[in-house]
Scaffold this motif. Structure first.
Motif, short mmCIF file in Angstrom:
data_model
loop_
_atom_site.label_atom_id
_atom_site.label_comp_id
_atom_site.label_asym_id
_atom_site.label_seq_id
_atom_site.Cartn_x
_atom_site.Cartn_y
_atom_site.Cartn_z
N TRP A 40 0.81 -1.22 0.00
CA TRP A 40 0.00 0.00 0.00
C TRP A 40 0.84 1.27 0.00
O TRP A 40 0.42 2.29 -0.55
N VAL A 41 1.98 1.25 0.67
CA VAL A 41 2.84 2.44 0.77
C VAL A 41 4.30 2.02 0.64
O VAL A 41 4.62 0.83 0.65
N SER A 42 5.18 2.98 0.55
CA SER A 42 6.61 2.67 0.45
C SER A 42 7.09 2.05 1.76
O SER A 42 6.49 2.27 2.82
N PRO A 43 8.19 1.31 1.71
CA PRO A 43 8.73 0.73 2.95
C PRO A 43 9.07 1.79 4.00
O PRO A 43 8.87 1.56 5.19
N GLU A 44 9.55 2.94 3.54
CA GLU A 44 9.89 4.01 4.48
C GLU A 44 8.64 4.54 5.18
O GLU A 44 8.63 4.78 6.38
N ALA A 45 7.58 4.73 4.40
CA ALA A 45 6.32 5.23 4.98
C ALA A 45 5.74 4.19 5.94
O ALA A 45 5.24 4.55 7.01
N LEU A 46 5.81 2.93 5.57
CA LEU A 46 5.30 1.87 6.45
C LEU A 46 6.09 1.84 7.76
O LEU A 46 5.51 1.74 8.84
N SER A 47 7.39 1.97 7.66
CA SER A 47 8.23 1.99 8.86
C SER A 47 7.87 3.16 9.76
O SER A 47 7.75 3.00 10.99
N PHE A 48 7.67 4.32 9.17
CA PHE A 48 7.27 5.49 9.95
C PHE A 48 5.91 5.24 10.61
O PHE A 48 5.72 5.54 11.79
#
Length: 98
Positions: free
Chosen positions: A56-64
């Protein structure tokens, strides 16, 4: 503490604005929806839902989003238990109290 919350709020607003601009097709999921779906799927050991949420979202956004969810959860539990966030976090991870 409030600076981190304010910074997270500004980042989430920027992410939502970017999603709206890119819109046109079906509504996309925001990073908080992805984080909630991902964490709940991990808790239930549902690999299909984990895979879906990671797309659904980038790995960075998911991590955040996962980090933000963890912070909010620890704060909520700390208030509920009338303990410090540090003690709650250590307890959840099975670490001895400091």
């Amino acid at each position: 503490m409030f600076a981190r919350i304010r910074e997270a709020w500004h980042r989430s607003r920027a992410a939502r604005r970017t999603e709206r601009k890119a819109g046109g097709g079906p509504r996309s999921h925001n990073l908080f929806e992805a984080a909630a779906a991902y964490v709940s799927a991990c808790a239930e050991d549902d690999q299909d839902r984990i895979d879906e949420a990671t797309g659904w979202v980038s790995p960075e956004a998911l991590s955040f989003g996962v980090n933000e969810l963890a912070c909010r959860a620890v704060i909520a539990l700390a208030r509920e238990r009338d303990e410090s966030p540090r003690d709650v976090a250590r307890s959840l991870l099975g670490l001895p109290a400091t």
